[in-house]
Motif scaffolding. Sequence first.
Motif, PDB file in Angstrom:
ATOM      1  N   SER A 110      12.317  27.938 -26.379  1.00 41.18           N
ATOM      2  CA  SER A 110      12.232  29.396 -26.412  1.00 41.18           C
ATOM      3  C   SER A 110      11.773  29.880 -27.777  1.00 41.18           C
ATOM      4  O   SER A 110      10.923  30.759 -27.899  1.00 41.18           O
ATOM      5  CB  SER A 110      13.598  30.000 -26.075  1.00 41.18           C
ATOM      6  OG  SER A 110      13.620  31.365 -26.399  1.00 41.18           O
ATOM      7  N   ALA A 111      12.347  29.299 -28.826  1.00 42.27           N
ATOM      8  CA  ALA A 111      12.037  29.754 -30.185  1.00 42.27           C
ATOM      9  C   ALA A 111      10.596  29.418 -30.559  1.00 42.27           C
ATOM     10  O   ALA A 111       9.853  30.257 -31.073  1.00 42.27           O
ATOM     11  CB  ALA A 111      13.004  29.124 -31.184  1.00 42.27           C
ATOM     12  N   LEU A 127       3.987  30.975 -29.311  1.00 40.63           N
ATOM     13  CA  LEU A 127       2.803  31.515 -29.968  1.00 40.63           C
ATOM     14  C   LEU A 127       3.179  32.159 -31.289  1.00 40.63           C
ATOM     15  O   LEU A 127       2.354  32.324 -32.174  1.00 40.63           O
ATOM     16  CB  LEU A 127       2.127  32.528 -29.054  1.00 40.63           C
ATOM     17  CG  LEU A 127       1.541  31.911 -27.795  1.00 40.63           C
ATOM     18  CD1 LEU A 127       1.061  32.986 -26.842  1.00 40.63           C
ATOM     19  CD2 LEU A 127       0.383  30.989 -28.166  1.00 40.63           C
ATOM     20  N   GLY A 128       4.449  32.529 -31.413  1.00 42.76           N
ATOM     21  CA  GLY A 128       4.932  33.077 -32.674  1.00 42.76           C
ATOM     22  C   GLY A 128       4.663  32.113 -33.828  1.00 42.76           C
ATOM     23  O   GLY A 128       4.282  32.531 -34.922  1.00 42.76           O
ATOM     24  N   SER A 178      13.655  34.411 -30.897  1.00 44.99           N
ATOM     25  CA  SER A 178      13.920  34.992 -29.564  1.00 44.99           C
ATOM     26  C   SER A 178      15.238  35.740 -29.519  1.00 44.99           C
ATOM     27  O   SER A 178      16.021  35.577 -28.583  1.00 44.99           O
ATOM     28  CB  SER A 178      13.948  33.908 -28.482  1.00 44.99           C
ATOM     29  OG  SER A 178      12.911  32.996 -28.623  1.00 44.99           O
ATOM     30  N   TYR A 225       2.339  38.895 -24.382  1.00 45.40           N
ATOM     31  CA  TYR A 225       2.455  37.457 -24.613  1.00 45.40           C
ATOM     32  C   TYR A 225       1.698  36.670 -23.536  1.00 45.40           C
ATOM     33  O   TYR A 225       0.974  35.721 -23.839  1.00 45.40           O
ATOM     34  CB  TYR A 225       3.928  37.076 -24.578  1.00 45.40           C
ATOM     35  CG  TYR A 225       4.299  35.857 -25.368  1.00 45.40           C
ATOM     36  CD1 TYR A 225       4.730  35.971 -26.684  1.00 45.40           C
ATOM     37  CD2 TYR A 225       4.234  34.587 -24.822  1.00 45.40           C
ATOM     38  CE1 TYR A 225       5.089  34.862 -27.422  1.00 45.40           C
ATOM     39  CE2 TYR A 225       4.589  33.468 -25.555  1.00 45.40           C
ATOM     40  CZ  TYR A 225       5.016  33.609 -26.850  1.00 45.40           C
ATOM     41  OH  TYR A 225       5.364  32.511 -27.577  1.00 45.40           O
ATOM     42  N   PHE A 276      11.453  37.808 -33.629  1.00 44.67           N
ATOM     43  CA  PHE A 276      10.534  37.351 -32.600  1.00 44.67           C
ATOM     44  C   PHE A 276      10.557  35.835 -32.497  1.00 44.67           C
ATOM     45  O   PHE A 276      10.598  35.254 -31.418  1.00 44.67           O
ATOM     46  CB  PHE A 276       9.120  37.842 -32.942  1.00 44.67           C
ATOM     47  CG  PHE A 276       8.124  37.624 -31.854  1.00 44.67           C
ATOM     48  CD1 PHE A 276       7.960  38.548 -30.841  1.00 44.67           C
ATOM     49  CD2 PHE A 276       7.341  36.475 -31.843  1.00 44.67           C
ATOM     50  CE1 PHE A 276       7.038  38.339 -29.826  1.00 44.67           C
ATOM     51  CE2 PHE A 276       6.415  36.257 -30.837  1.00 44.67           C
ATOM     52  CZ  PHE A 276       6.265  37.199 -29.831  1.00 44.67           C
ATOM     53  N   LYS A 277      10.541  35.193 -33.677  1.00 50.09           N
ATOM     54  CA  LYS A 277      10.494  33.738 -33.714  1.00 50.09           C
ATOM     55  C   LYS A 277      11.720  33.115 -33.063  1.00 50.09           C
ATOM     56  O   LYS A 277      11.634  32.143 -32.339  1.00 50.09           O
ATOM     57  CB  LYS A 277      10.432  33.249 -35.169  1.00 50.09           C
ATOM     58  CG  LYS A 277       9.108  33.270 -35.843  1.00 50.09           C
ATOM     59  CD  LYS A 277       8.084  32.381 -35.203  1.00 50.09           C
ATOM     60  CE  LYS A 277       8.627  31.133 -34.628  1.00 50.09           C
ATOM     61  NZ  LYS A 277       8.622  31.172 -33.174  1.00 50.09           N
TER      62      LYS A 277
HETATM   63  N1  TRP Z   1      10.135  32.956 -29.926  1.00 54.25           N
HETATM   64  C1  TRP Z   1       8.920  32.939 -29.163  1.00 54.25           C
HETATM   65  C2  TRP Z   1       7.747  32.686 -30.082  1.00 54.25           C
HETATM   66  O1  TRP Z   1       7.877  32.520 -31.236  1.00 54.25           O
HETATM   67  C3  TRP Z   1       8.702  34.207 -28.382  1.00 54.25           C
HETATM   68  C4  TRP Z   1       9.868  34.610 -27.593  1.00 54.25           C
HETATM   69  C5  TRP Z   1      10.430  33.943 -26.564  1.00 54.25           C
HETATM   70  C6  TRP Z   1      10.621  35.768 -27.794  1.00 54.25           C
HETATM   71  N2  TRP Z   1      11.530  34.620 -26.121  1.00 54.25           N
HETATM   72  C7  TRP Z   1      11.670  35.739 -26.867  1.00 54.25           C
HETATM   73  C8  TRP Z   1      10.520  36.793 -28.709  1.00 54.25           C
HETATM   74  C9  TRP Z   1      12.596  36.750 -26.860  1.00 54.25           C
HETATM   75  C10 TRP Z   1      11.441  37.810 -28.671  1.00 54.25           C
HETATM   76  C11 TRP Z   1      12.488  37.786 -27.778  1.00 54.25           C
HETATM   77  O2  TRP Z   1       6.636  32.651 -29.656  1.00 54.25           O
END
Ligand code: TRP
Length: 462
Positions: free
Chosen positions: A33-34, A37-38, A241, A117, A238-239
């Motif tokens: 999850s983390a 694309l971030g 999540s 996304y 964002f990274k």
């Molecule tokens: N963390 C993911 C990334 O870096 C994006 C992501 C997944 C996300 N789940 C999330 C961002 C929830 C915010 C909230 O690409």
Amino acid sequence: MSKQGRPAPNEAAGKSRDGFTSSFGVLAATLGSAVGLGNIWKFPYVTGANGGAGFLVVYLLATLLVGLPVMIAEITLGRRAKADAVSTLRKLAPARQPWWLVGVAGVLAAFLIMSFYSEVAGWVFAYVFKALRGDILSSDPKLTSAAFGALISDPLQALLWQWGVLLLIGGILMCGVAKGIEAVTKKLMPLLFILLLVIGVRSLMLPGAAAGLSFLFTPDWSKLNAGVVLVAMGLAFFKLSIGMGTMITYGSYFRDEQNVPATTLRVMAADLFVSMLAGIAIFPAVFSFGFKPEAGPSLLFITIPAVFASMPMGHLFMVLFFVLSAVAATGAMLSLLEVPVSVMVGRLGISRLRATVLSLLLLALVGASCALSNSTLAGVKLFGMTFFDLFDYLSSNILLPLGGICICLFVGWVWGKSKLQAALSNDGTLANGAVVGVVYLLLKCITPLLIALVMLKGLGWL
Ligand code: TRP
């Protein structure tokens, strides 16, 4: 049973809950999850545009002081309640306190984020095929730029790639948490690390690679200001999540014996490692072939293909690079879409299959506004931004930090230290009192204040 006395429909059914089955599964899914694309699309260009190493330091502070405690809090809440994001806050909050609205806001944020996304992910998947066929194998950025422009400004292509990606993610989610999310991320994460290492080493071996490293690691403090700090914090949210219920949802699938603070720390460190490796895979190569690093979001789709086309065996590495990006995007999207799916199952009592189909249909509609924001809707702007940019800005810089503040305040002031202590120590099995103390102090006072300050200053309201 919820405190309000009304059982959520899925609880009433009394079925045993789907969840992650092993420690490695927990790690793979959460890291899946983390990492996304971030790391590969956002992190390098944001770092590049905001002063390199100086930005990295701020980002690291944001991750430690804000990201880590919020992530621990979310996972713990989810694991305690063993329910979706909305039900978790309903269950754990005193009756008549509307904390569950944070979960509702999370569902909203999930749709906003997924909208843009899935669009970028669509481009990435399209590029896997283009790279395989050698379509984008040109070292002239003018040509790669034209190729990218042709893809994103064609409404039909943009939509079809986005919807294709949504179908793939929906298909995996329909298989369930253990058989879908966990099974897939367990395979994808090791692959991701191998690809990243291979590409990183290749990039470092190029002549002139040092310039790329110094760009990443030499600080330019003059670029730092409140806006940049807000961007760093938004990126940390964002990274990792966090701030919208993803980690509450995944936390609810955690096993009872999992050490939450240790797992969170591992995920954070691995995520940071992936971001650095992505920077190391990208910048030395960019500099080595004399390209400009601050190319904005198009770095990934215009500069990178030209860079790979310039190097020996570039065709192969280009394919590997876009496969890597597709792999990263997949794990992240699974976790984003799982938020509304689990809320629909938990609150509406519909089957997982139906919840997934419903979420996909909704997303296909909302997401189209982003897919078309480079073509049919290019002229439509709100607050001077296209839907794509607006959704990105709104979610990273406003919704996620606000959600983060609410989570901190809830744990710090409503749930309280003894419940946090019991939950984080696995009901006294782990001797981590000091860690809990620090996390609690951060959540109660420091983190929410920091988030609020950075938001107000960054948005120019202070
Ligand atoms: N963390 C993911 C990334 O870096 C994006 C992501 C997944 C996300 N789940 C999330 C961002 C929830 C915010 C909230 O690409």
